[in-house]
Design a protein around this motif. Structure first.
Motif, short mmCIF file in Angstrom:
data_model
loop_
_atom_site.label_atom_id
_atom_site.label_comp_id
_atom_site.label_asym_id
_atom_site.label_seq_id
_atom_site.Cartn_x
_atom_site.Cartn_y
_atom_site.Cartn_z
N HIS A 265 -10.35 43.19 12.49
CA HIS A 265 -10.02 44.10 11.44
C HIS A 265 -11.06 44.08 10.35
O HIS A 265 -11.53 45.08 10.01
CB HIS A 265 -8.87 43.34 10.90
N ASP A 266 -11.59 43.02 10.05
CA ASP A 266 -12.91 43.01 9.38
C ASP A 266 -14.03 43.70 9.47
O ASP A 266 -14.77 44.54 8.86
CB ASP A 266 -12.99 41.46 8.86
N VAL B 196 -13.57 47.23 8.70
CA VAL B 196 -13.73 47.41 7.53
C VAL B 196 -15.24 47.34 7.12
O VAL B 196 -15.48 48.14 6.39
CB VAL B 196 -12.90 46.22 6.67
N PHE B 197 -15.74 46.36 7.59
CA PHE B 197 -17.33 46.55 7.42
C PHE B 197 -18.12 47.56 7.81
O PHE B 197 -19.01 48.13 7.10
CB PHE B 197 -17.93 45.19 7.93
N LEU C 52 -16.41 50.55 8.02
CA LEU C 52 -16.23 51.63 7.06
C LEU C 52 -16.91 51.80 5.87
O LEU C 52 -17.23 52.69 5.33
CB LEU C 52 -14.50 51.46 6.74
N LEU C 53 -17.08 50.50 5.26
CA LEU C 53 -17.58 50.48 3.85
C LEU C 53 -19.10 49.98 3.71
O LEU C 53 -19.97 50.09 2.91
CB LEU C 53 -16.96 49.25 3.34
N ALA D 67 -16.42 55.22 6.70
CA ALA D 67 -15.60 55.82 5.49
C ALA D 67 -15.84 57.26 5.03
O ALA D 67 -14.92 57.94 4.61
CB ALA D 67 -15.49 54.73 4.31
N TRP E 198 -26.06 41.85 10.75
CA TRP E 198 -25.13 42.76 9.90
C TRP E 198 -24.06 42.23 9.29
O TRP E 198 -23.33 42.16 8.35
CB TRP E 198 -25.05 44.03 10.59
N SER F 58 -24.17 39.54 6.89
CA SER F 58 -24.48 40.06 5.65
C SER F 58 -23.03 40.56 4.87
O SER F 58 -23.10 40.40 3.55
CB SER F 58 -25.33 41.23 5.81
N HIS F 59 -22.29 40.81 5.51
CA HIS F 59 -20.95 41.04 5.12
C HIS F 59 -20.05 40.00 4.75
O HIS F 59 -19.40 39.60 3.75
CB HIS F 59 -20.08 42.01 5.96
N GLN G 200 -17.89 37.35 1.58
CA GLN G 200 -16.52 37.18 1.71
C GLN G 200 -16.07 35.79 1.75
O GLN G 200 -15.20 35.43 1.10
CB GLN G 200 -16.05 37.56 3.10
N LEU H 1 -12.27 32.95 -2.17
CA LEU H 1 -13.20 34.35 -2.02
C LEU H 1 -13.01 35.52 -1.20
O LEU H 1 -12.99 36.48 -1.44
CB LEU H 1 -14.68 33.70 -1.99
N ALA H 2 -12.58 34.80 -0.04
CA ALA H 2 -12.16 35.95 0.80
C ALA H 2 -10.66 36.56 0.35
O ALA H 2 -11.05 37.83 0.84
CB ALA H 2 -12.03 35.28 2.43
N HIS I 211 -12.25 38.99 -1.86
CA HIS I 211 -12.96 40.17 -1.25
C HIS I 211 -11.92 41.20 -0.43
O HIS I 211 -12.12 42.34 -0.70
CB HIS I 211 -13.98 39.46 -0.31
N VAL J 104 -11.24 45.16 -0.82
CA VAL J 104 -11.20 46.02 0.06
C VAL J 104 -9.82 46.69 0.48
O VAL J 104 -9.76 47.97 0.70
CB VAL J 104 -11.36 45.01 1.55
N LEU K 63 -9.36 50.68 0.41
CA LEU K 63 -9.14 51.78 1.53
C LEU K 63 -7.50 51.84 1.53
O LEU K 63 -7.24 52.58 2.44
CB LEU K 63 -9.53 50.82 2.78
N ARG L 2 -21.68 44.80 -3.41
CA ARG L 2 -21.47 45.38 -1.95
C ARG L 2 -20.85 46.47 -1.80
O ARG L 2 -21.13 47.56 -0.88
CB ARG L 2 -21.15 44.21 -1.15
N TYR L 3 -19.86 46.77 -2.81
CA TYR L 3 -19.08 48.00 -2.43
C TYR L 3 -19.20 48.96 -3.39
O TYR L 3 -18.19 50.00 -3.50
CB TYR L 3 -17.53 47.43 -2.05
N LYS M 81 -1.99 43.92 9.01
CA LYS M 81 -2.90 44.40 10.07
C LYS M 81 -3.85 43.38 10.28
O LYS M 81 -4.23 43.68 11.37
CB LYS M 81 -3.49 45.68 9.54
N GLN M 82 -4.01 42.43 9.46
CA GLN M 82 -5.31 41.71 9.68
C GLN M 82 -5.26 40.30 10.59
O GLN M 82 -5.94 39.72 11.28
CB GLN M 82 -5.69 41.41 8.41
#
Lengths: 397, 397
Positions: free
Chosen positions: A89-90, A93-94, A96-97, A108, A259, A262-263, A267, B85-86, B89, B93, B97, B130-131, B266-267
């Motif tokens: 899932h994440d 998400v990563f 997408l964003l 996205a 990559w 880095s996300h 998190q 923190l997650a 985060h 997200v 989304l 980041r976002y 979903k996660q």
């Protein structure tokens, strides 16, 4: 008619049985009860205090423990929390964003299509549906997805960015992708530079007998064919140790791992390393994993055999089904699957909804039923599968 | 000049000390070592097998254990993995989304601005950066963020969708928001219908003495003022039990909880419930949490006192700093903070980078330094803080 009389009798019995989800039984979970007293040490081999923050990629010893099973070099593995679904899932998400290696833009900002071999895993499809990723069904063969279809769609359409795969003891057909299918996935030209194979190797070590299916090494093949960043490998110990308290894995090329981290660096300050040490102390090494999985097979294999026996005796030519060498599922193919599932429900036998094996819950041929035999005990399973066959006969009388 | 001579002498000593992160010391982690043999049972009060999948919201007993500390009814709490923190985060997200209660559109489809009281927590700011969420700094007072500024910005600009708050023993100033500030946050009109207060109550029970700051109940006040969906409450046990192996919490209105769970469904198939039971068995109840936190205070309070003593003795009028009643940080305000941090680095004393307390790492007044006294032992701490004062004097000679 016998079929409808049998069905009436089934309904009268007022069963309450559940074949919906691929959950381990309590007996299987008992195999890992020793973990509740672990770890006995909180220092890692590198002298890290596993109780504290940090070590985003996961402990070296944990990555080394699962490197062979997941066919990913330990340096390219990341250890995550208790759910590989969350890692998948994440990762979506990563993508997408954030801009992935090889991508021009974030997903996205564009139309994204995923190829979904069917029958497949409903929770994969649910992630796509939640985030507006279009899904295109691709038929499965006995060797994996129909690669002629996959190659054509991936080559033609730059919106096609990914494919969901459960390559070994697949959910739900139980088949393992052939070497040729894996090679073609690694080698095929794709219109999208940022095409990714989402390789959910959930059943890497989940053999039912000494006959082990062999899976080709996707990550190595992708590198060999000049598509090093194509493979995202996922795995977990949810069906190795404790379903809710396992650890998960992400494996890929060095660029993708960088990559991904880095996300996750935004998190979290780091994973649960005590649970990682707990797994290392309990499973020890590849031989320890294999021995532990033989314990699971001893419990699970008789259930798969029982299902096969009953289906053969009661359904014969009326249906087809798979006889996997591992994993958690049997796929039953019958006419009028939705009617069968509805009848079973009315008789107190819960099955995964018909269509769940397909994107958007729509099985155009109305044929596929996923059977999850692991959770019930043998007696309940016998009642449920016999009941299911009664429903199949009643729906097709 | 004495200041520069002292600095030369400091550099000559070749120290290697780290005051960067708010990590518990090994001695603090030892307080929770009994957890490594827990849980002793895997069945929950409701008869759930905690080893298996499921129970997305978390166990009732775990939610009840932390309900009072986090000021959220147990039915409106969700228990997450090892990192709050997650959870923060992922909440961002999900807002980017998916469409939140009260929102017209997903945040990804519009400009979004967050208010960031400064000094604040760098990892909050990193998520926004980041976002692509724009950040606007708001000055902190001794009672919390300057509410005149917050109210004006929130009322005027529909792009202002949120504010980051560490309301109790704040990171890094250590102050606790006054009742009036909390009330105004709950009551203020906002141009955005989907404005949210991100309430990171990370130090809810982290008192340094018997003098406990009291924090007003944001969630109840939001409901009272007709803004029931405004508060997102976060918390964790990372600095209660084991920093890497704690549990986290999300608390909010029923509508927000439903929205949050619709995404986490979903996660993940469910959280690590054995770790939840581990916490319940170890901490037992609110009294158990309080007793355990007194153990932390006995270790940590002398470190805060030592820092205060040295700063008073060495800096006097040259700087100001906070003397919190709890939490993990002291904020030092000095002229030429960046120069001080650079000098400290050259002398082998690692500090959080100057500017880290501000959005985009930019402290326009170049004044704020975050001191994290918990991790080093008293001797190292004394050396580091004395060294820091030498750097302050040298930078301002």
């Amino acid at each position: 008619m016998t079929a409808s009389r049998d069905y009436e009798a089934l309904v009268q019995r007022g069963l309450k049985l559940d074949l919906t989800r691929g959950k381990p039984s309590a007996q299987q979970l008992d195999l890992s009860d020793a973990m509740l007293k672990l770890p006995t040490t909180t220092k890692t081999g590198a002298g890290i205090d596993a109780r504290n923050y940090g070590d985003l990629q996961g402990l070296k010893e944990t990555r080394e423990l699962f490197s062979a099973a997941l066919q990913v070099p330990a340096g390219q593995l990341v250890v995550g929390g208790n759910s590989s679904l969350a890692v998948m899932h994440d990762t979506i998400v990563f993508a997408l964003l954030g801009t992935m290696p090889g991508a021009e833009r974030r997903w996205a900002e564009q139309e994204v299509t995923f190829l979904c071999p069917v029958p497949g895993y409903d929770r994969h499809f649910a992630i796509c549906e939640r985030y507006g990723i279009k899904m295109v069904a691709v038929p499965m063969t006995a060797e994996g997805p129909d690669m002629d279809v996959v190659e054509r769609l991936a080559a033609d359409d730059p919106a096609v960015k990914g494919i969901w795969c459960v390559p070994k003891y697949s959910n739900p057909s139980g088949i393992t992708y052939s070497d040729d299918v894996v090679r073609r996935l690694a080698a095929m030209p794709t219109a999208a530079a940022d095409f990714r194979v989402f390789w959910d190797n959930a059943y890497a070590v989940h053999h039912l007998s000494d006959q082990h299916d062999q899976l080709a090494d996707l990550l190595a093949l992708c590198e060999e064919y000049g598509n090093a960043d194509r493979a995202f490998v996922f795995g977990s110990t949810s069906k190795v140790t404790l379903a809710g308290s396992g650890i998960s894995f992400f494996g890929s090329s060095p660029a993708n791992v960088e990559w991904f981290l880095s996300h996750t660096a935004k998190q979290s300050i780091g994973p649960d390393k005590l649970n990682q040490l707990r797994h290392v102390e309990f499973l020890r090494d590849a031989d320890g994993i294999a021995a532990h999985m033989r314990g699971h097979a001893a419990i699970v294999a008789p259930k798969f055999e029982l299902v096969d026996q009953i289906l053969r005796k009661e359904l014969g030519e009326l249906a087809t089904w798979t006889a996997p060498h591992g994993g958690y599922f049997i796929t039953l193919e019958v006419p009028n699957a939705a009617d069968v599932v509805a009848r079973a429900k009315a008789a107190g036998i819960a099955l995964t909804p018909a269509g769940a094996t397909h994107p958007y819950g729509q099985d155009p041929d109305d044929r596929f039923i996923r059977i999850a035999p692991t959770f019930p005990d043998l007696e309940e399973l016998e009642q449920a599968i016999y009941g299911l066959t009664v429903c199949v006969r009643a729906a097709n009388a």
